[in-house]
Design a protein around this motif. Structure first.
Motif, PDB file in Angstrom:
ATOM      1  N   VAL A 275       1.334  -4.916  -4.243  1.00 45.93           N
ATOM      2  CA  VAL A 275       1.494  -5.922  -3.198  1.00 45.93           C
ATOM      3  C   VAL A 275       2.944  -6.379  -3.131  1.00 45.93           C
ATOM      4  CG1 VAL A 275      -0.885  -6.720  -3.456  1.00 45.93           C
ATOM      5  CG2 VAL A 275       0.950  -7.858  -4.754  1.00 45.93           C
ATOM      6  N   SER A 276       3.322  -6.896  -1.970  1.00 40.12           N
ATOM      7  CA  SER A 276       4.664  -7.441  -1.758  1.00 40.12           C
ATOM      8  C   SER A 276       4.771  -8.824  -2.385  1.00 40.12           C
ATOM      9  CB  SER A 276       4.949  -7.528  -0.253  1.00 40.12           C
ATOM     10  OG  SER A 276       4.144  -8.541   0.325  1.00 40.12           O
ATOM     11  N   THR A 277       5.957  -9.420  -2.277  1.00 29.74           N
ATOM     12  CA  THR A 277       6.159 -10.771  -2.817  1.00 29.74           C
ATOM     13  C   THR A 277       5.339 -11.810  -2.063  1.00 29.74           C
ATOM     14  OG1 THR A 277       8.114 -10.982  -1.401  1.00 29.74           O
ATOM     15  CG2 THR A 277       8.476 -10.287  -3.681  1.00 29.74           C
ATOM     16  N   ARG A 278       4.807 -11.440  -0.890  1.00 30.76           N
ATOM     17  CA  ARG A 278       3.949 -12.347  -0.120  1.00 30.76           C
ATOM     18  C   ARG A 278       2.476 -11.981  -0.280  1.00 30.76           C
ATOM     19  NH1 ARG A 278       5.761 -12.321   5.792  1.00 30.76           N
ATOM     20  NH2 ARG A 278       4.287 -14.063   5.878  1.00 30.76           N
ATOM     21  N   ALA A 279       2.187 -11.090  -1.233  1.00 31.41           N
ATOM     22  CA  ALA A 279       0.818 -10.707  -1.598  1.00 31.41           C
ATOM     23  C   ALA A 279       0.148  -9.779  -0.590  1.00 31.41           C
ATOM     24  CB  ALA A 279      -0.051 -11.936  -1.843  1.00 31.41           C
ATOM     25  N   PHE A 280       0.917  -9.141   0.302  1.00 33.86           N
ATOM     26  CA  PHE A 280       0.333  -8.177   1.231  1.00 33.86           C
ATOM     27  C   PHE A 280       0.291  -6.790   0.586  1.00 33.86           C
ATOM     28  CE2 PHE A 280       1.563 -11.558   4.083  1.00 33.86           C
ATOM     29  CZ  PHE A 280       0.514 -11.589   5.003  1.00 33.86           C
ATOM     30  N   ILE A 281      -0.791  -6.074   0.801  1.00 33.61           N
ATOM     31  CA  ILE A 281      -0.972  -4.752   0.195  1.00 33.61           C
ATOM     32  C   ILE A 281       0.019  -3.761   0.794  1.00 33.61           C
ATOM     33  CG2 ILE A 281      -2.560  -2.806  -0.083  1.00 33.61           C
ATOM     34  CD1 ILE A 281      -4.858  -4.826  -0.087  1.00 33.61           C
ATOM     35  N   GLU A 282       0.734  -3.046  -0.065  1.00 36.41           N
ATOM     36  CA  GLU A 282       1.657  -2.004   0.361  1.00 36.41           C
ATOM     37  C   GLU A 282       1.124  -0.616   0.036  1.00 36.41           C
ATOM     38  OE1 GLU A 282       5.313  -3.100  -1.596  1.00 36.41           O
ATOM     39  OE2 GLU A 282       5.937  -4.354   0.101  1.00 36.41           O
ATOM     40  N   ILE A 283       0.499  -0.472  -1.131  1.00 38.02           N
ATOM     41  CA  ILE A 283      -0.073   0.811  -1.549  1.00 38.02           C
ATOM     42  C   ILE A 283      -1.414   0.534  -2.213  1.00 38.02           C
ATOM     43  CG2 ILE A 283       0.168   2.789  -3.101  1.00 38.02           C
ATOM     44  CD1 ILE A 283       3.177   2.558  -2.830  1.00 38.02           C
ATOM     45  N   ALA A 284      -2.413   1.338  -1.885  1.00 43.03           N
ATOM     46  CA  ALA A 284      -3.720   1.256  -2.544  1.00 43.03           C
ATOM     47  C   ALA A 284      -4.176   2.675  -2.867  1.00 43.03           C
ATOM     48  CB  ALA A 284      -4.737   0.567  -1.636  1.00 43.03           C
ATOM     49  N   ASP A 285      -4.629   2.908  -4.092  1.00 42.94           N
ATOM     50  CA  ASP A 285      -5.048   4.267  -4.454  1.00 42.94           C
ATOM     51  C   ASP A 285      -6.482   4.539  -3.987  1.00 42.94           C
ATOM     52  OD1 ASP A 285      -6.640   2.901  -6.261  1.00 42.94           O
ATOM     53  OD2 ASP A 285      -6.060   4.129  -7.985  1.00 42.94           O
ATOM     54  N   ASP A 286      -6.918   5.780  -4.181  1.00 42.74           N
ATOM     55  CA  ASP A 286      -8.243   6.195  -3.697  1.00 42.74           C
ATOM     56  C   ASP A 286      -9.371   5.402  -4.347  1.00 42.74           C
ATOM     57  OD1 ASP A 286      -7.007   8.031  -2.094  1.00 42.74           O
ATOM     58  OD2 ASP A 286      -7.324   9.742  -3.446  1.00 42.74           O
ATOM     59  N   THR A 287      -9.215   5.079  -5.629  1.00 43.96           N
ATOM     60  CA  THR A 287     -10.277   4.362  -6.335  1.00 43.96           C
ATOM     61  C   THR A 287     -10.454   2.958  -5.766  1.00 43.96           C
ATOM     62  OG1 THR A 287      -9.832   5.609  -8.361  1.00 43.96           O
ATOM     63  CG2 THR A 287     -11.092   3.565  -8.589  1.00 43.96           C
ATOM     64  N   PHE A 288      -9.331   2.267  -5.529  1.00 51.13           N
ATOM     65  CA  PHE A 288      -9.420   0.925  -4.947  1.00 51.13           C
ATOM     66  C   PHE A 288     -10.004   1.001  -3.533  1.00 51.13           C
ATOM     67  CE2 PHE A 288      -7.693  -2.681  -2.559  1.00 51.13           C
ATOM     68  CZ  PHE A 288      -8.139  -3.735  -3.356  1.00 51.13           C
ATOM     69  N   CYS A 289      -9.604   2.012  -2.770  1.00 57.80           N
ATOM     70  CA  CYS A 289     -10.151   2.178  -1.416  1.00 57.80           C
ATOM     71  C   CYS A 289     -11.663   2.410  -1.482  1.00 57.80           C
ATOM     72  CB  CYS A 289      -9.466   3.348  -0.713  1.00 57.80           C
ATOM     73  SG  CYS A 289      -7.719   3.038  -0.311  1.00 57.80           S
ATOM     74  N   ALA A 290     -12.110   3.185  -2.477  1.00 59.45           N
ATOM     75  CA  ALA A 290     -13.553   3.423  -2.630  1.00 59.45           C
ATOM     76  C   ALA A 290     -14.269   2.138  -3.011  1.00 59.45           C
ATOM     77  CB  ALA A 290     -13.775   4.511  -3.686  1.00 59.45           C
ATOM     78  N   MET A 291     -13.648   1.323  -3.870  1.00 58.17           N
ATOM     79  CA  MET A 291     -14.239   0.038  -4.223  1.00 58.17           C
ATOM     80  C   MET A 291     -14.451  -0.822  -2.976  1.00 58.17           C
ATOM     81  SD  MET A 291     -12.077  -1.212  -7.558  1.00 58.17           S
ATOM     82  CE  MET A 291     -12.192  -0.415  -9.174  1.00 58.17           C
ATOM     83  N   MET A 292     -13.462  -0.816  -2.085  1.00 52.06           N
ATOM     84  CA  MET A 292     -13.516  -1.661  -0.897  1.00 52.06           C
ATOM     85  C   MET A 292     -14.316  -1.029   0.236  1.00 52.06           C
ATOM     86  SD  MET A 292     -12.078  -4.452  -1.580  1.00 52.06           S
ATOM     87  CE  MET A 292     -12.185  -5.035   0.098  1.00 52.06           C
ATOM     88  N   GLY A 293     -14.488   0.300   0.174  1.00 49.84           N
ATOM     89  CA  GLY A 293     -15.181   0.985   1.264  1.00 49.84           C
ATOM     90  C   GLY A 293     -14.341   1.087   2.516  1.00 49.84           C
ATOM     91  N   LEU A 294     -13.014   1.133   2.352  1.00 51.33           N
ATOM     92  CA  LEU A 294     -12.088   1.211   3.479  1.00 51.33           C
ATOM     93  C   LEU A 294     -10.979   2.205   3.166  1.00 51.33           C
ATOM     94  CD1 LEU A 294     -11.650  -2.583   4.319  1.00 51.33           C
ATOM     95  CD2 LEU A 294     -12.735  -0.878   5.809  1.00 51.33           C
ATOM     96  N   PRO A 295     -10.453   2.916   4.173  1.00 51.95           N
ATOM     97  CA  PRO A 295      -9.317   3.817   3.937  1.00 51.95           C
ATOM     98  C   PRO A 295      -8.036   3.009   3.727  1.00 51.95           C
ATOM     99  CG  PRO A 295      -9.828   3.754   6.278  1.00 51.95           C
ATOM    100  CD  PRO A 295     -10.905   2.963   5.586  1.00 51.95           C
ATOM    101  N   GLU A 296      -7.019   3.670   3.164  1.00 48.27           N
ATOM    102  CA  GLU A 296      -5.769   2.971   2.840  1.00 48.27           C
ATOM    103  C   GLU A 296      -5.104   2.388   4.079  1.00 48.27           C
ATOM    104  OE1 GLU A 296      -1.570   3.623   0.388  1.00 48.27           O
ATOM    105  OE2 GLU A 296      -2.826   5.353   0.878  1.00 48.27           O
ATOM    106  N   GLU A 297      -5.165   3.109   5.221  1.00 46.35           N
ATOM    107  CA  GLU A 297      -4.502   2.590   6.408  1.00 46.35           C
ATOM    108  C   GLU A 297      -5.132   1.288   6.898  1.00 46.35           C
ATOM    109  OE1 GLU A 297      -7.093   6.178   7.693  1.00 46.35           O
ATOM    110  OE2 GLU A 297      -5.683   5.658   6.074  1.00 46.35           O
TER     111      GLU A 297
END
Length: 299
Positions: A197-219
């Protein structure tokens, strides 16, 4: 230095006609020779000419090559064909820990025995024998945990050695290899999610495992504020912990709950570490492990 503006002058034709007279004059002082009224040469005794470079004569021209060598950021050592050191710049003296030594005139192997009997000697002898340039990245024989880029090439009748400290580059590449291997291992494991995440807590990079946890693609996750995908009741504590890490109050571990795209609540163990860049804090890295749990079991 003689001032030719105060010297006498004579036409070239007159000099030829009365050479004996002007030879005596030229032995005492310089005589300007003119042609059609324009000064073209100076007539003077040989001793006066030889004395021009001494006493009040002009200072010798500086050695520009050595001046340049002392301003470059690489270590430079010049050797003759018999490997007698002809010149060492200050950078090379520092790299080889010979700050207080005078190495010129000494044998390379005597002055710098660390180069002998190693890969460096093979490169030196190859360039000296073949005239070919050679280079290698080597552990520094002068300092522990340091690396040098070592180059050899012909220079005049001898050889030149160039030394460049590449310790920072080697460490950066080695750390990059370790990071790549860790991320690959996490991907193979499949149970460890990674998000940056950035200094403002916005997601910049998410790996495949985290995307699977959330059920959403990285984009879809990119540029989402991470605390916004934390379950509402757990959100204040997670935001507080993340902000403390970003303020530089230390890395920390926190138990929280993700609100997934399917409406399920997933408890996770998260570790938050500050991300340092070239110009300061660039954000944070969070790794998470969790177990899916239905909303009605979240309690």
């Amino acid at each position: 230095m003689l001032d030719d503006r105060r010297g006498r002058s004579v036409a070239a034709a007159e000099l030829v006609r009365n050479f004996a007279h002007w030879r005596e004059v030229g032995a005492r002082e310089p005589v300007m020779i003119t042609h059609h009224g324009r000064e073209t040469h100076i007539f003077m005794g040989v001793e006066s000419f030889r004395n021009l470079g001494v006493g009040d004569g002009p200072a010798p021209a500086p050695d520009r090559m050595r001046e340049l060598a002392n301003h470059i950021h690489q270590g430079l050592i010049l050797c003759r064909s018999d490997l007698t050191i002809d010149y060492v710049n200050s950078v090379a003296l520092a790299m080889t820990k010979r700050w207080d030594r005078h190495l010129e005139g000494r044998s390379l192997w005597e002055a710098l025995p660390e180069f002998a009997g190693a890969l460096t000697e093979a490169h030196i002898r190859h360039s000296l024998a073949s005239g070919e340039a050679s280079a290698a990245d080597i552990p520094s024989p002068f300092r522990s945990d340091a690396w040098l880029h070592f180059e050899t090439f012909s220079f005049g009748d001898g050889i030149a050695l160039l030394l460049r400290d590449i310790t920072a580059d080697m460490r950066r590449h080695r750390l990059a290899d370790v990071k790549s291997a860790i991320l690959k291992a996490m991907s193979v494991h499949g149970g460890v999610g990674y998000v940056r995440v950035s200094t403002r807590a916005f997601i910049e990079i998410a790996d495949d495992t985290f995307c699977a946890m959330m059920g959403l693609p990285e984009e879809r996750l990119s540029s989402v504020c991470l605390p916004d995908i934390i379950e509402v009741s757990a959100r204040p504590r997670f935001r507080e912990q993340l902000e403390r890490v970003l303020r530089g109050e230390g890395d920390r571990r926190v138990t929280t709950r993700l609100l997934t795209n399917g409406g399920e609540i997933m408890p996770v163990e998260a570790a938050i570490a500050q991300l340092h860049g070239t110009y300061g804090i660039e954000g944070a890295v969070i790794v998470m492990t969790g177990q899916r749990m239905a909303t009605d079991k979240a309690g």
